[in-house]
Design an enzyme around this catalytic site. Structure first.
Site, mmCIF file in Angstrom:
data_model
loop_
_atom_site.group_PDB
_atom_site.id
_atom_site.type_symbol
_atom_site.label_atom_id
_atom_site.label_comp_id
_atom_site.label_asym_id
_atom_site.label_seq_id
_atom_site.Cartn_x
_atom_site.Cartn_y
_atom_site.Cartn_z
ATOM 1 C CD1 TRP A 359 13.295 -9.337 35.411
ATOM 2 C CD2 TRP A 359 13.371 -10.513 33.526
ATOM 3 N NE1 TRP A 359 13.579 -10.641 35.743
ATOM 4 C CE2 TRP A 359 13.637 -11.395 34.610
ATOM 5 C CE3 TRP A 359 13.381 -11.039 32.236
ATOM 6 C CZ2 TRP A 359 13.895 -12.770 34.437
ATOM 7 C CZ3 TRP A 359 13.643 -12.410 32.078
ATOM 8 C CH2 TRP A 359 13.889 -13.256 33.167
ATOM 9 C CG ASP A 360 8.194 -9.921 36.563
ATOM 10 O OD1 ASP A 360 9.438 -9.920 36.580
ATOM 11 O OD2 ASP A 360 7.499 -10.266 37.540
ATOM 12 C CD GLU A 490 16.085 -12.657 41.190
ATOM 13 O OE1 GLU A 490 15.203 -13.234 41.867
ATOM 14 O OE2 GLU A 490 16.020 -11.460 40.852
ATOM 15 C CE LYS A 602 13.488 -16.516 42.970
ATOM 16 N NZ LYS A 602 13.833 -15.087 43.135
ATOM 17 C CD GLN A 603 12.999 -16.397 37.142
ATOM 18 O OE1 GLN A 603 12.943 -15.759 38.178
ATOM 19 N NE2 GLN A 603 12.387 -16.029 36.044
#
Lengths: 768, 768
Positions: A359-360, A490, A602-603
């Site tokens: 999905w990047d 994640e 994480k992000q």
């Protein structure tokens, strides 16, 4: 860390001095590619030290049999891998019958390697003293042609410095290569034939299972002191390789040069039976053009890329080098010519992560390609998913969905899912949302509705169906909930009501319905065609709407924020600042369960939603959520800092924005994570671009206009970037005192600057 | 399904007729073991059809390198596997130089196999017509001695029926064996020597990595028509095997018999240097005793086991056979002599699941062993965990715990964790609770406090420390919560506040504190010794109490039940009855994520807690929870029906109780899941025993007394079971009209029957 190893330079990556322990990481950093193929910066000649040999062909993959500890129903049988392809760069060199090998030389002086990003070539020069005490000077220049993208060219020159010497060049092709990361030591390649004709050699091979046929070919020319010479050659063939052996007596101080044109022709672009012919034709064409002219063409092609894509940073050479490295590598990986290709997380620089598409692409890369290339490129990326729609529907069926619901794969090569961690493969379903968002984003940026009308709507309908089926009604909450998901963070798995996922699901349904209505009203033929194909009734749409209109979002009254997931507030909410530094990075220091029950992110997760849908929320709401979530964010994904940098800039926190920017801008060049030898972080490079253009530059689309809110970090004097907006390039130059806009186009353009309309005209500078 | 394949018989498992497609499943069903070793019922002679050869030695394992798709921090490096051990049963047979092989015979008649459970032996007889048209009768009898548990004995007789024939017996030993389930095709065994002496042969081998040394040995004797004869033999040795070759001319109608005493001596019980001597001694002892007498001893030893453990079911031969099969296999697997051993889920009948110890031991097997054996056996099972306490503390440290907190492994051989699925390994932490519960249960049943005082308290303290650290305070709930766990229902992963886990955690702390106080008050020396060792302060105990006193339990006011986990009520609550049958079993039909977000329960979860702590709740509360949860339970674990059977019986729902009982009582005999060829479900066999004794018989301990609430399914005339309570055996005979109690002991005993005190005296029958 590689800090200060790479020489600072505005346009080149430069390494000085030979250090065997750096060979593998430099092989990554100096990688070259032309979108159709790419390779690590391996040496042409034999090298017996530690090396990671890698050459890759875009779209050529192998479905490696899945390896897991414990099988879960629904896992895909195969994991599609980028395939290490036959070696065509190899040139063994013998000096007075001694194999030249940098690892075993008595001495290596003046070693210098340069990757020239402006012109797109890689060079290497040095003096080496062999075990037999012959001292040679070597100069090697290599590039992968953008114009003939099946061809790479090498010019390899040797000058004996202290004696006359017998110099033997042995250019070869070799298809006996393996992947570093095979699961079961399968054989990936089968060689079909090894042949030669005049100064051309060919190895025809095919991939097992996928049956891609590839002709790897070379054409070799010899010259002495710049003059072409003829030399008898011996030919050595074995089952997987062919080698030409040129033997020349060279006087002290004279220079013998091998020019090798080589590369691949592939059955994805040619008939299988005509691959060798195609190889021959393209190599003869390259030879006719000649190395020098081909190199000139290369420089021109790169100049054209930079013309639309360059970012300058004044008086900060390392920052300048970093951002150009990112832009350069993105362009080496993907040029957008071919809708069958996509942007692998390691590009052509390594094998880790397999697959080519995450999905990047939709969340991070499309903005870069939209703004720096013709709009056809971003459209190709959208079409890639459209072309995989049928497989995404099959994938969803495998997981129990029906009626044309689609779940696009987490990781893929050909549209089939190829990842196998249940908490990711089955549960990180928000990827479907990013794919729909990219369709919206493309239309918003380009104004080109034809994609939605022709293809995109089918994707939107299949995705809406998925969300409708994936949600279930909670009698207890009296709302629709989405259970058992993994969000962008994640570091939480199998959670309920991830706000980002629920919000995207709701938006996807609404956006699909909106476009169904628009196409019904405005494009009658398309409407009929699509509805006949997907068999969608108004009654079904109503059931979607019921879900979207009554979607559940956990909200904390106390903190006045949406909760990342239902139970987030039960966690022990210790901020990262209060966490002992010895515990970080937690993904190396903590067991997985401890990470999962920690509050650490994480992000960007909720904040990723605020990034996508910025205009749905007030700046105060953004600030509230940023203040709540960022302190728990460990940014252990290279995709994390960019979103935070953009939001910090929007909140006027330029120091913080700059700090986030720095975390990824030289991630690979300075090898922050001590793993660059495995390959580069290609997709996160697009995030660095976003940090400057959308973060510092404040670039948005508002009311169909390009809009800016330029800011500049204190650390910079000035910076500039370019945006290709609807076929006109706007150059934005931001300094500490003002912002200048320049239009490289033909038609006057109205833009917004800090929400005020500014008119810019072709080739005149406007200062704001 | 194997329904009706096994002949009904009260005491034996019988197969009639040779069916090559059944060989592998019969190899499982006819398995034999003696606690120290065991084996699948492989044929002695060569067999070229499909077979799964397996012979296993208790406690001899190999740490196979972990194989996972994606590594998670905290995973163990190794997965300890039950090791397939050298073959000692092999006897190749040649008839007129033709290798005898049931798979290639022209004809096999009167094939009959019997596993005699009463007496503990396995026999096989048949007539076979070979390709060379010789017809032979074969009778083979085999048992693993309970008395000499390093010895197995085989009597293998051949009678040529239609002609004189040259008969060659080739008894052999072979250590070139492999596991079916190696991860990396590692070599597990290394042969050290192959030797022989007189009629004895030896293969000395060692396991790689673990360095267990094993002498596999045989002693062979020959007799003709029952009379011992001497025969010259040839000896064939190779690097891993030894074979004796006996060649005899046998007249038509005469019977030649090979008696083979063989087996293992192991370095866990002997010095490595003396293994061959030990083998020799034990085999000579067996030979001196002789096959016939050794078999008589075997019958006697099994009679002693049945005397304490038998269950009879009147007029239901298949039910009778089923329950005895379960009791027999449990005894073949584990006899409780050795605290280093435990009860593997497949016993000695297969390799699946690796490891030998799961929480099955504490939750399901200990009640069986407590009630049917001397109390030392259950104590050995407790000591097994005590002996692993240090490794459990290390395991917890690896996951971030400290201060002597212990997390016992999910799967183990030697105390080290060897499973590697994060949602199980790291999160199915309730196993710690079952280990503490077993300590309580042992004390409750036996009245023997010495274990807690000597060893158990240290385990309880380490477990209390774990729960204290694993819980965290939720500011939002103002209670202590336990996040990110998997409960007994493995169809939910990484959930928050699993009621069963939280309840056990609270109970563990309270039970630890209670026993600390008791030992402090009553056993001063032990108290000082233990406190010095574990360094426990009153202040620390207070912090535990704070957690236990304020533990969070999700409760539904609407349904008046404790919630299995925080978000259970958000699920789509469709009962199993309303689920389309085509969707079951869901673990085969559904993807993992779909299972996880469904309400379906694999095995008792909240109800497991109600089973452990029955007296903490009213019958009405039990009924409320049973009515709520059972309808969502798919019972896809063989450990599920027993708990439900016990609870249904308690609620007076005998039809339902009986139905649950049936689901596992003949699980393997009738091969319900079509996978018995992989091995038997040993640990769930204890659950079947529990269904009868605790379910139908209503056996409990109340006020230190044995207590019964006997019930009987309509389908049965009468049934009986025995309970060894504090060194006296109580036999309970339940019929449709009354219950009789008989005491096989010396001291008058007061028991409770339906909560009324009844006095039973030695050797006299009391009818209630």
């Amino acid at each position: 860390m590689n800090h200060d190893y790479i020489q600072p330079d505005n346009w080149s990556i430069i390494e000085e001095g030979f250090d065997a322990s750096r060979v593998k990481s430099s092989e990554s950093l100096f990688s070259i590619g032309n979108g159709a193929m790419g390779q690590r910066a391996n040496f042409e000649e034999h090298y017996s030290g530690a090396t990671f040999q890698g050459s890759y062909i875009a779209g050529v993959y192998y479905p490696d049999k899945t390896r897991v500890g414990w099988w879960k129903n629904g896992y895909p049988d195969y994991f599609a891998k980028v395939l290490n392809a036959p070696n065509w760069i190899g040139i063994n060199v013998l000096i007075n019958d001694e194999q030249f090998d940098l690892f075993t030389c008595k001495k290596v002086d003046d070693f210098r390697r340069e990757l020239n990003m402006k012109e797109g070539w890689l060079s290497r020069s040095f003096k080496a003293t062999l075990q037999n005490d012959v001292v040679i000077k070597v100069e090697a220049l290599r590039f992968l042609s953008l114009d003939l993208d099946e061809v790479g060219a090498i010019q390899y020159s040797v000058t004996p410095l202290n004696t006359d010497a017998k110099i033997e060049f042995r250019p070869y092709l070799d298809s006996s290569i393996t992947n570093q990361d095979t699961n079961w030591d399968d054989k990936f390649w089968d060689t079909l034939s090894v042949t030669h004709q005049d100064n051309l050699g060919f190895v025809l091979s095919r991939t097992m299972k996928t049956d891609f046929h590839v002709s790897t070919a070379m054409l070799n020319e010899l010259s002495l002191n710049g003059e072409k010479i003829q030399s008898n050659k011996k030919i050595k063939e074995d089952i997987n390789s062919i080698e030409f052996q040129y033997n020349v007596e060279v006087s002290k101080g004279e220079t013998i040069t091998l020019t090798k044109f080589a590369g691949y022709t592939v059955s994805t672009n040619h008939e299988k039976e005509k691959l060798i012919t195609a190889s021959k034709e393209v190599l003869l064409k390259a030879s006719t053009i000649g190395f020098k002219v081909l190199l000139e063409q290369q420089k021109q092609s790169w100049a054209n890329i930079w013309k639309k894509a360059d970012i300058t940073i004044q008086d900060d050479i390392k920052a300048q080098q970093g951002i150009r490295f990112n832009i350069f590598q993105l362009n080496q990986t993907y040029l957008g010519k071919d809708a069958r290709l996509n942007i692998g997380p390691k590009g052509f620089t390594g094998e880790k992560y397999g697959g080519s598409t995450y999905w990047d692409t939709e969340a991070y890369c499309i903005p870069f390609y939209m703004a720096t290339k013709d709009q056809k490129v971003a459209r190709n990326l959208l079409e890639y998913r459209y072309n995989h729609l049928e497989k995404a529907i099959l994938n969803a069926e495998k997981l129990g969905f029906s009626n044309g619901a689609a779940l696009f794969p987490m990781v893929t090569m050909n549209g089939e899912e190829c990842h196998n961690e249940w908490e990711i493969t089955f549960e990180e379903i928000h990827r479907n949302g990013a794919i729909a968002f990219a369709i919206f984003n493309y239309y918003r940026f380009t104004g080109d509705y034809s994609y939605i009308q022709e293809k995109g709507l089918e994707v939107l309908i299949a995705i809406a169906r998925f969300w409708h089926q994936r949600a279930n009604y909670s009698l207890s909450k009296k709302k629709w909930v989405i259970l058992g998901v993994t969000g962008p963070n994640e570091y939480e798995n199998n959670i309920d009501n991830n706000w980002y996922t629920n919000y995207l699901a709701q938006w996807c349904i609404n956006f699909a319905v909106e476009n169904i209505e628009k196409i019904k009203a405005e494009f009658d033929t398309d409407y009929t065609r699509i509805m006949n194909k997907v068999k969608l009734s108004n009654a079904e749409i109503s059931t979607w709407k019921e879900v979207a209109d009554n979607m559940y979002f956990a909200f904390s009254e106390e903190h006045q924020v949406f909760l990342q997931q239902d139970n987030f507030l039960d966690k022990e909410l210790i901020t990262v600042a209060d966490l002992d530094k010895s515990q970080r990075p937690i993904n190396q220091k903590w067991s997985w369960d401890r990470i999962l029950r920690s509050p650490y992110i994480k992000q960007a997760d909720v904040l990723q939603g605020f990034y996508f849908f910025e205009d749905h929320f007030t700046t105060e709401e953004l600030e509230q959520h940023f203040n709540f979530y960022e302190p728990f964010t460990v940014h252990e994904s290279s995709l994390s800092p960019c979103v935070h940098s953009i939001q910090a800039a929007k909140l006027g926190r330029m120091d913080q924005a700059y700090e986030f920017y720095l975390r990824t801008s030289r991630l690979d060049l300075d090898d922050y994570n001590c793993e660059v030898e495995e390959g580069l972080h290609i997709t996160s490079m697009a995030g660095t671009w976003m940090s400057i253009v959308e973060g510092f530059g404040g670039m948005r689309i508002k009311k169909e206009m390009l809009s800016f809110e330029p800011r500049i970090p204190n650390q910079w004097e000035a910076y500039s970037f370019k945006v290709n907006f609807r076929n006109q390039v706007v150059k934005v130059i931001v300094s500490q005192s003002n912002t200048k806009f320049e239009l490289e186009g033909n038609t006057e353009l109205q833009i917004l600057v800090n929400d005020k309309v500014v008119t810019i005209s072709p080739n005149s500078l406007v200062t704001v």
